[in-house]
Write a protein that holds these residues in place. Structure first.
Motif, PDB file in Angstrom:
ATOM      1  N   VAL A 132       0.501  -0.684  -0.079  1.00 13.50           N
ATOM      2  CA  VAL A 132       0.233  -0.292  -0.360  1.00 13.50           C
ATOM      3  C   VAL A 132       0.911   0.621  -0.456  1.00 13.50           C
ATOM      4  O   VAL A 132       1.622   1.171   1.108  1.00 13.50           O
ATOM      5  CB  VAL A 132      -0.998  -0.483   1.100  1.00 13.50           C
ATOM      6  CG1 VAL A 132      -1.924   1.721   0.945  1.00 13.50           C
ATOM      7  CG2 VAL A 132      -1.919  -1.382   1.287  1.00 13.50           C
ATOM      8  N   ASN A 133       0.752   2.167  -0.706  1.00  7.56           N
ATOM      9  CA  ASN A 133       1.192   3.702  -1.013  1.00  7.56           C
ATOM     10  C   ASN A 133       2.575   2.996  -1.239  1.00  7.56           C
ATOM     11  O   ASN A 133       3.731   3.712  -0.316  1.00  7.56           O
ATOM     12  CB  ASN A 133       1.825   4.135   0.118  1.00  7.56           C
ATOM     13  CG  ASN A 133       0.358   5.205  -0.275  1.00  7.56           C
ATOM     14  OD1 ASN A 133      -0.782   5.162  -1.184  1.00  7.56           O
ATOM     15  ND2 ASN A 133      -0.194   5.602   0.692  1.00  7.56           N
ATOM     16  N   ARG A 134       3.307   1.244  -2.065  1.00  9.53           N
ATOM     17  CA  ARG A 134       5.161   1.126  -2.479  1.00  9.53           C
ATOM     18  C   ARG A 134       5.845   0.775  -1.309  1.00  9.53           C
ATOM     19  O   ARG A 134       6.318   0.745  -1.092  1.00  9.53           O
ATOM     20  CB  ARG A 134       5.359   2.409  -2.802  1.00  9.53           C
ATOM     21  CG  ARG A 134       4.817   3.111  -4.303  1.00  9.53           C
ATOM     22  CD  ARG A 134       4.816   4.009  -5.051  1.00  9.53           C
ATOM     23  NE  ARG A 134       6.932   3.836  -5.347  1.00  9.53           N
ATOM     24  CZ  ARG A 134       7.124   3.698  -6.509  1.00  9.53           C
ATOM     25  NH1 ARG A 134       6.433   3.446  -7.844  1.00  9.53           N
ATOM     26  NH2 ARG A 134       8.381   3.508  -7.105  1.00  9.53           N
ATOM     27  N   GLN A 135       4.945   0.238   0.151  1.00  8.78           N
ATOM     28  CA  GLN A 135       5.166  -0.709   1.073  1.00  8.78           C
ATOM     29  C   GLN A 135       4.711  -1.023   1.275  1.00  8.78           C
ATOM     30  O   GLN A 135       3.667  -1.707   1.237  1.00  8.78           O
ATOM     31  CB  GLN A 135       5.624   1.505   2.025  1.00  8.78           C
ATOM     32  CG  GLN A 135       6.257   2.298   1.629  1.00  8.78           C
ATOM     33  CD  GLN A 135       6.273   3.104   3.598  1.00  8.78           C
ATOM     34  OE1 GLN A 135       5.148   2.714   4.273  1.00  8.78           O
ATOM     35  NE2 GLN A 135       7.320   3.373   3.992  1.00  8.78           N
ATOM     36  N   VAL A 136       5.997  -2.685   1.947  1.00  7.51           N
ATOM     37  CA  VAL A 136       4.868  -3.598   1.951  1.00  7.51           C
ATOM     38  C   VAL A 136       3.634  -3.489   3.329  1.00  7.51           C
ATOM     39  O   VAL A 136       3.909  -2.613   4.317  1.00  7.51           O
ATOM     40  CB  VAL A 136       5.782  -4.577   2.863  1.00  7.51           C
ATOM     41  CG1 VAL A 136       5.078  -6.133   3.928  1.00  7.51           C
ATOM     42  CG2 VAL A 136       6.986  -5.166   1.576  1.00  7.51           C
ATOM     43  N   ASP A 137       2.376  -4.408   3.002  1.00  6.19           N
ATOM     44  CA  ASP A 137       1.473  -3.774   4.838  1.00  6.19           C
ATOM     45  C   ASP A 137       0.910  -5.478   4.749  1.00  6.19           C
ATOM     46  O   ASP A 137       1.610  -5.212   6.107  1.00  6.19           O
ATOM     47  CB  ASP A 137       0.059  -3.058   3.669  1.00  6.19           C
ATOM     48  CG  ASP A 137      -1.047  -3.149   4.124  1.00  6.19           C
ATOM     49  OD1 ASP A 137      -1.101  -2.438   5.067  1.00  6.19           O
ATOM     50  OD2 ASP A 137      -2.190  -4.003   4.196  1.00  6.19           O
ATOM     51  N   SER A 138       1.229  -6.472   4.093  1.00  8.44           N
ATOM     52  CA  SER A 138       1.308  -7.260   4.401  1.00  8.44           C
ATOM     53  C   SER A 138       2.086  -8.834   4.004  1.00  8.44           C
ATOM     54  O   SER A 138       2.277  -8.340   2.365  1.00  8.44           O
ATOM     55  CB  SER A 138      -0.305  -7.820   4.791  1.00  8.44           C
ATOM     56  OG  SER A 138      -0.848  -8.003   3.931  1.00  8.44           O
ATOM     57  N   TRP A 139       2.235  -9.618   4.106  1.00 11.15           N
ATOM     58  CA  TRP A 139       2.930 -10.609   3.661  1.00 11.15           C
ATOM     59  C   TRP A 139       2.580 -11.778   3.759  1.00 11.15           C
ATOM     60  O   TRP A 139       1.782 -12.199   4.906  1.00 11.15           O
ATOM     61  CB  TRP A 139       3.392 -10.898   3.236  1.00 11.15           C
ATOM     62  CG  TRP A 139       4.694 -10.530   4.338  1.00 11.15           C
ATOM     63  CD1 TRP A 139       5.064  -9.458   5.521  1.00 11.15           C
ATOM     64  CD2 TRP A 139       5.399 -11.721   5.247  1.00 11.15           C
ATOM     65  NE1 TRP A 139       5.249 -10.433   6.753  1.00 11.15           N
ATOM     66  CE2 TRP A 139       6.239 -11.638   6.213  1.00 11.15           C
ATOM     67  CE3 TRP A 139       4.942 -13.526   4.833  1.00 11.15           C
ATOM     68  CZ2 TRP A 139       6.896 -12.076   7.141  1.00 11.15           C
ATOM     69  CZ3 TRP A 139       6.201 -13.836   5.845  1.00 11.15           C
ATOM     70  CH2 TRP A 139       7.003 -13.772   6.599  1.00 11.15           C
ATOM     71  N   GLU A 140       2.846 -13.209   3.018  1.00 15.99           N
ATOM     72  CA  GLU A 140       1.882 -14.551   3.178  1.00 15.99           C
ATOM     73  C   GLU A 140       3.175 -15.581   2.568  1.00 15.99           C
ATOM     74  O   GLU A 140       3.531 -15.550   1.947  1.00 15.99           O
ATOM     75  CB  GLU A 140       0.719 -15.262   3.174  1.00 15.99           C
ATOM     76  CG  GLU A 140       0.365 -15.140   1.656  1.00 15.99           C
ATOM     77  CD  GLU A 140      -1.401 -15.443   1.414  1.00 15.99           C
ATOM     78  OE1 GLU A 140      -1.444 -15.482   2.325  1.00 15.99           O
ATOM     79  OE2 GLU A 140      -1.525 -15.475   0.096  1.00 15.99           O
ATOM     80  N   ARG A 141       3.685 -16.076   3.476  1.00 13.43           N
ATOM     81  CA  ARG A 141       4.609 -17.512   2.601  1.00 13.43           C
ATOM     82  C   ARG A 141       4.291 -18.897   3.737  1.00 13.43           C
ATOM     83  O   ARG A 141       3.958 -19.320   3.844  1.00 13.43           O
ATOM     84  CB  ARG A 141       5.711 -17.331   2.950  1.00 13.43           C
ATOM     85  CG  ARG A 141       6.932 -18.018   2.538  1.00 13.43           C
ATOM     86  CD  ARG A 141       8.430 -17.083   3.116  1.00 13.43           C
ATOM     87  NE  ARG A 141       9.081 -17.201   2.133  1.00 13.43           N
ATOM     88  CZ  ARG A 141      10.567 -16.806   2.241  1.00 13.43           C
ATOM     89  NH1 ARG A 141      10.709 -16.302   3.492  1.00 13.43           N
ATOM     90  NH2 ARG A 141      11.703 -17.141   1.016  1.00 13.43           N
ATOM     91  N   ALA A 142       3.981 -19.935   2.072  1.00 12.74           N
ATOM     92  CA  ALA A 142       3.663 -21.537   2.141  1.00 12.74           C
ATOM     93  C   ALA A 142       4.872 -22.054   2.965  1.00 12.74           C
ATOM     94  O   ALA A 142       5.776 -21.668   3.296  1.00 12.74           O
ATOM     95  CB  ALA A 142       3.475 -21.928   1.135  1.00 12.74           C
ATOM     96  N   ARG A 143       4.555 -22.592   4.145  1.00  8.39           N
ATOM     97  CA  ARG A 143       5.537 -23.672   5.074  1.00  8.39           C
ATOM     98  C   ARG A 143       5.668 -24.614   3.978  1.00  8.39           C
ATOM     99  O   ARG A 143       4.874 -25.717   3.922  1.00  8.39           O
ATOM    100  CB  ARG A 143       5.389 -23.431   6.146  1.00  8.39           C
ATOM    101  CG  ARG A 143       4.949 -22.530   7.192  1.00  8.39           C
ATOM    102  CD  ARG A 143       4.978 -22.848   8.167  1.00  8.39           C
ATOM    103  NE  ARG A 143       4.796 -21.636   9.339  1.00  8.39           N
ATOM    104  CZ  ARG A 143       4.722 -21.414  10.261  1.00  8.39           C
ATOM    105  NH1 ARG A 143       5.213 -22.642  10.975  1.00  8.39           N
ATOM    106  NH2 ARG A 143       5.044 -20.215  11.128  1.00  8.39           N
TER     107      ARG A 143
END
Length: 143
Positions: A132-143
């Motif tokens: 959001v606005n070119r900055q990380v707002d959230s993320w997810e990664r598989a395990r």
């Protein structure tokens, strides 16, 4: 010839945060201390810049742009290929030799049955990052 082989093998080398930092040291130097530490460990966190994410995780396979709450949003998806193993059974007539031979376009007929292992690769998303606005707002990664 040896140079071509070396270039070919080096293009198959896995991309790591260290190799990405070595390729773009000016982008790494422009990051804050906390971002630099996370990038070196291949980690990301909320508020990171897109350059930091690119250095930590590499370039995404797909990018999606949008808007949320009147702010520009972007999602980066990282994916790879997963092998799926199976067996197959085939039977009936097969044709060979293309359009050649006395049997016309189909070639030479012969009967055949087959059974054997098979492997295909299917695409699979393993991580996503939302900006959001070119900055990380959230993320997810598989395990």
């Amino acid at each position: 010839m040896a140079i071509l082989a070396g270039v070919g093998f080096s293009s198959c080398a896995p991309s790591t945060p260290q190799t990405r930092i070595a390729k773009e040291p000016e982008k790494f130097a422009a990051l804050g201390r906390k971002e630099q530490e996370l990038v070196q460990q291949g980690q990301i966190s909320r508020g990171m810049s897109r350059d930091a994410v690119t250095l930590a995780w590499g370039f995404p396979n797909r990018r999606f742009e949008g808007s949320g709450k009147s702010k520009p949003t972007e999602r980066w998806d990282y994916s790879g290929l997963r092998p799926v193993y199976s067996t197959h059974f085939s039977g009936g007539f097969r044709y060979g030799y293309g359009g050649y031979g006395p049997y016309g376009r189909g070639g030479y007929p012969y009967g055949g049955l087959g059974y054997g292992p098979d492997m295909i690769y299917i695409p699979e998303r393993y991580a996503s990052v939302w900006f959001v606005n070119r900055q990380v707002d959230s993320w997810e990664r598989a395990r």
